[in-house]
Structures are given as structure tokens and as C-alpha cells.
Design a protein around this motif. Structure first.
Motif, PDB file in Angstrom:
ATOM      1  N   THR A  37       0.817  -1.220   0.000  1.00  0.00           N
ATOM      2  CA  THR A  37       0.000   0.000   0.000  1.00  0.00           C
ATOM      3  C   THR A  37       0.849   1.267   0.000  1.00  0.00           C
ATOM      4  OG1 THR A  37      -0.176  -0.171   2.409  1.00  0.00           O
ATOM      5  CG2 THR A  37      -1.980  -1.096   1.104  1.00  0.00           C
ATOM      6  N   ARG A  52      -5.989   1.454  -0.020  1.00  0.00           N
ATOM      7  CA  ARG A  52      -6.628   0.359   0.711  1.00  0.00           C
ATOM      8  C   ARG A  52      -8.050   0.105   0.212  1.00  0.00           C
ATOM      9  NH1 ARG A  52      -4.418   2.925   5.471  1.00  0.00           N
ATOM     10  NH2 ARG A  52      -2.507   1.891   6.140  1.00  0.00           N
ATOM     11  N   ILE A  56      -9.292  -3.356  -1.395  1.00  0.00           N
ATOM     12  CA  ILE A  56     -10.416  -4.093  -0.811  1.00  0.00           C
ATOM     13  C   ILE A  56     -11.459  -4.395  -1.893  1.00  0.00           C
ATOM     14  CG2 ILE A  56     -12.395  -3.894   0.749  1.00  0.00           C
ATOM     15  CD1 ILE A  56     -10.497  -2.348   2.650  1.00  0.00           C
ATOM     16  N   THR A  59     -10.221  -7.105  -4.050  1.00  0.00           N
ATOM     17  CA  THR A  59     -10.346  -8.377  -3.333  1.00  0.00           C
ATOM     18  C   THR A  59     -11.769  -8.910  -3.445  1.00  0.00           C
ATOM     19  OG1 THR A  59      -8.623  -7.714  -1.765  1.00  0.00           O
ATOM     20  CG2 THR A  59     -10.088  -9.510  -1.094  1.00  0.00           C
ATOM     21  N   GLU A  65      -6.029 -10.877  -3.290  1.00  0.00           N
ATOM     22  CA  GLU A  65      -6.338 -11.577  -2.044  1.00  0.00           C
ATOM     23  C   GLU A  65      -5.542 -10.958  -0.906  1.00  0.00           C
ATOM     24  OE1 GLU A  65      -5.202 -15.679  -2.205  1.00  0.00           O
ATOM     25  OE2 GLU A  65      -3.314 -15.251  -3.238  1.00  0.00           O
ATOM     26  N   PHE A  66      -6.093 -11.068   0.296  1.00  0.00           N
ATOM     27  CA  PHE A  66      -5.406 -10.573   1.483  1.00  0.00           C
ATOM     28  C   PHE A  66      -4.908 -11.767   2.279  1.00  0.00           C
ATOM     29  CE2 PHE A  66      -5.197  -9.324   5.941  1.00  0.00           C
ATOM     30  CZ  PHE A  66      -4.388  -8.202   5.858  1.00  0.00           C
ATOM     31  N   GLY A  71      -0.278  -9.163   3.839  1.00  0.00           N
ATOM     32  CA  GLY A  71      -0.897  -8.062   3.128  1.00  0.00           C
ATOM     33  C   GLY A  71      -1.568  -8.488   1.841  1.00  0.00           C
ATOM     34  N   PHE A  72      -1.762  -7.538   0.955  1.00  0.00           N
ATOM     35  CA  PHE A  72      -2.459  -7.790  -0.302  1.00  0.00           C
ATOM     36  C   PHE A  72      -1.497  -8.327  -1.364  1.00  0.00           C
ATOM     37  CE2 PHE A  72      -4.953  -4.439   1.753  1.00  0.00           C
ATOM     38  CZ  PHE A  72      -6.244  -4.949   1.635  1.00  0.00           C
TER      39      PHE A  72
END
Length: 225
Positions: A37, A52, A56, A59, A65-66, A71-72
Motif C-alpha cells: 500500500t 486500501r 479491498i 479483493t 487476495e489478502f 498483506g495484499f
């Protein structure tokens, strides 16, 4: 003032989301790539909250995916996921095509023909050829045009999300790998001709065969483990 600020924030999120989406489906960020991020915010000149919110949303839409404590990251790929994705995509995309053929009018036919004309022109190597960024955009527009006459915004959105996920896999084979050994132009032309002829069974079968061929090539040539 508050509404104006909120609108600007939403606009930044939308812009960031779209840029990340394009970077992911184009292969700029390959499957499994960490999406930090702080780095993304710095590069884009936006706040961490904008990044973020965008991640999200990605995702929720199946592109990111987280992972706890990591993290992402861009979604990983697998044979099992591709087969599942392909089955669902064929099911949904043929459904919206059938509904478009049954319900849509001449404006829809014109949109399909115009989208195909552009795609076919860009399929010529002299115009960039299959797999070029311009071709990939026109390819998405053509498939989108086939279903937009279905009358259901929810179905259209579902199909678009599935197509984005499929594009991650297609990019793994390189600029034109998933189209090698096929007459991809003829496949698209056949789908277009059957759709505007209002042949529901023929058009949906041609579309299903077209999507399945790409899946089979990826399974046999890329995801071989």
C-alpha cells in the motif's frame, strides 16, 4: 464542502481501482505479486486510504487476495481454479448472450458488428496483431457487446468480473500464446454472424467452444503441473 470532498475521494478511489485492475489483467502485476500500500500510494500520489479502499474492492471482485501477516497480493493461479472459472464463465457468458439475442434490438446488433469490426481490424499483424494491448481492449469490448443486450445489469457485471479473472490466465501465455494454432479471427466472426442471425443455439455453442479452447490451451501449455 463535505459532499464535494467525498466526491473527490470517491473519484480518486475509482481511478486507483481502475488503474490497478488494468495493471493486473494486463500482466503488469503477475499472479502472486505483493501489492504494498505504501509504495502504490507514493507512486500514484494518493493517500493510503485510497489505495486500501481500491485493494479491498479488488479483493471483493476476485483479482486480489489478502494474506494474514503478509498483506495484499494479486490472486494466485492454479489448474483447479482455471477449470472452475472457465466452467462458471461459460455458463454465465452464454446465458447473457442468449438473453441478448432473444431480447435486444437493432441497436445491439449494430454494437456487436461495430465491436467485431474493430477487433477484426486489430487482429491484423499490421495493426498490432492478436495479443497487443489495443487488441486486448477491443477483444474485451467485443465480448462485452455480445451480452449488453441481456437487460440485466447484475448479469453483465458478473460476466465482466469473470472475464477479468480469465484475462489473468490468458496473459500467462504471453502476448498471443493462448491464440496460437487457432484461427481466432474466424472464431470471433462465427460468433458474431450467429449472434446477429439470432441463432441462439449456434451462437452460444460457438461462444462456449471459443472460451473452452482457450482454457484447454492454457491447461495443456501453461499450467501443466
Amino acid at each position: 464542502m463535505t459532499n464535494t470532498a467525498e466526491a473527490r475521494g470517491a473519484s480518486r478511489v475509482e481511478k486507483m481501482y481502475e488503474q490497478l485492475r488494468l495493471d493486473i489483467i494486463s500482466g503488469t502485476y503477475p499472479p502472486g505479486t505483493p501489492l504494498r500500500t505504501s509504495g502504490l500510494a507514493k507512486d500514484a500520489g494518493v493517500s493510503l486510504s485510497v489505495v486500501r479502499e481500491s485493494l479491498i474492492r479488488l479483493t471483493e471482485n476476485g483479482l486480489v487476495e489478502f494474506v494474514q501477516n503478509q498483506g495484499f497480493r494479486v490472486m494466485e493461479v492454479s489448474r483447479e481454479d482455471l477449470m472452475d472459472l472457465s466452467e462458471v464463465r461459460i455458463m454465465m457468458e452464454t446465458r447473457v448472450l442468449a438473453r441478448s439475442i432473444e431480447r435486444a434490438g437493432l441497436d445491439w446488433e449494430g454494437q456487436v458488428v461495430a465491436a467485431h469490426h474493430k477487433l477484426d481490424a486489430l487482429s491484423d499483424p499490421a495493426a498490432g496483431g492478436i495479443g497487443s494491448p489495443e487488441w486486448a481492449h477491443a477483444h474485451a469490448d467485443f465480448h462485452d457487446a455480445l451480452g449488453v443486450g441481456c437487460g440485466s445489469p447484475r448479469l453483465i457485471n458478473i460476466v465482466r468480473l469473470l472475464r477479468d479473472s480469465s484475462e489473468i490466465y490468458r496473459q500467462l501465455s504471453g502476448p498471443s500464446g493462448a491464440e496460437s494454432g487457432r484461427d481466432i479471427r474466424a472464431e470471433h466472426t462465427r460468433i458474431k454472424d450467429l449472434a446477429v442471425a439470432r441463432d441462439v443455439d449456434g451462437a452460444t455453442k460457438a461462444l462456449a467452444d471459443h472460451l473452452q479452447q482457450t482454457t484447454d490451451l492454457l491447461l495443456n501449455e501453461v499450467l501443466t503441473d
